[in-house]
Motif scaffolding. Structure first.
Motif: not given
Length: 346
Positions: A217-229
């Motif tokens: 779940r932590d990695i999923d949050r990182l991936l979502a933030a990464n995609l926005r950037q």
């Protein structure tokens, strides 16, 4: 990627400085336009060392003709990135040295001085020189994309381990996960608890499943933030890319990372060659055909392949084109090759 040169570099400079870059030291060699070695120097890979190198290069080149010089850097965007930035700040002309073939290395030997000389001679001999990629938004995109690949690989490995712990669990625990998809299993695992009378093995299994689910779940949050950037940067650099069918933020980012900046790629054909989608003649006798290019930037090639497959499924003009070319006798592989070349042209 190569930039347009009206004539060979040897006709445009009075000297070229080849540099073999390393973590701790840089070794440089000044060569004449015909490839003769004029001087060599090794300096520490520090700001003071680079200042010494610049002064040394000026001393050995300013007295040659009009003092025009160029630099050929080995590993310009890795070990030599500090030197590259200093040279660009100083207004120097910098090219990226092509990697020597294994045969050339075996035949000519290897040392830091020899590698510096080889770098300079390779750029002198090149019909089209390669300009190192830029910093700024392109470098930010590269960092984000590299981190995204790491997050994705880590998530895949973590999910695989998570699934393996479920597979070997007792029937009661396995039944709790049965019939759920991965996201549902992860959500369920974050709330797992162990009773006081649970044996050591099952208590440990449940604790580790909870820890792995939390990590996913932590990695999923990182991936979502990464995609926005990534989407924000792509929109700032070239919003028109995202308007093209089949192109999303990730594939657009890969294209921009490879393209880098205006003037680096001399033509759309050069970009196709960089992407490894330029057709390679494979004709013989009465057979006239082309095959896929196995060279180029394979990450960029993969991104263009993803775009082509997406259009093949969802883009009606592409579907119509495939139908027409299939009726003409083209194979699926040939059609994909043509589509990838067309996408590179766009």
């Amino acid at each position: 990627m190569p930039s347009v040169l009206a004539e060979r570099l040897a006709d445009r400079v009075d000297a070229i400085v080849g540099v073999d870059t390393h973590t701790d030291t840089h070794t440089a060699a000044v060569l004449s336009p015909v490839g003769s070695v004029l001087a060599e120097l090794t300096i520490p890979a520090t700001a003071d060392g680079i200042a010494v190198l610049l002064a040394w290069a000026r001393d050995h080149t300013d007295g040659l003709g009009s003092g025009r010089r160029a630099w050929a850097l080995d590993s310009a965007r890795s070990h030599g990135v500090g030197l590259l930035r200093a040279l660009r700040t100083a207004g120097e002309t910098v090219f990226e040295a092509p990697k020597p073939t294994a045969t050339a290395r075996r035949r000519g030997g290897k040392s830091d001085s020899l590698d510096a000389v080889h770098a300079a001679r390779a750029v002198l001999a090149a019909e089209n020189t390669a300009t190192p990629r830029a910093d700024g938004d392109r470098e930010a995109l590269r960092i984000l994309h590299a981190c995204r690949r790491h997050y994705t690989d880590t998530r895949t490995a973590t999910v695989n381990l998570f699934k393996s712990l479920i597979l070997t669990a007792d029937d009661e625990l396995r039944d709790q996960f049965r019939g759920r998809n991965t996201d549902q299993q992860v959500r369920h695992a974050t709330g797992l608890t162990a009773d006081d009378d649970t044996d050591t093995l099952e208590r440990l299994r449940r604790n580790q499943l909870t820890a792995l689910a939390t990590q996913i779940r932590d990695i999923d949050r990182l991936l979502a933030a990464n995609l926005r950037q990534i989407r924000d940067l792509v929109t700032a650099m070239c919003p028109a890319l995202l308007d093209q069918p089949g192109i999303g933020p990730i594939t657009a980012a890969v294209a921009l990372i490879s393209w880098s900046h205006h003037g680096r790629v001399r033509s759309e054909a050069a970009f196709a060659a960089l992407a490894g989608v330029s057709p390679v003649p494979a004709s013989s006798g009465r057979t006239v055909r082309h095959r896929l290019n196995r060279g180029g930037d394979r990450t960029l090639n993969s991104a263009i392949h993803t775009i082509a497959k997406s259009r093949q499924r969802y883009h009606q003009p592409t579907k119509d084109y495939i139908t027409r070319r299939t009726a003409e006798g083209r194979t699926p592989r040939e059609i994909i090759r043509i589509l990838k070349r067309y996408i590179a042209r766009q």
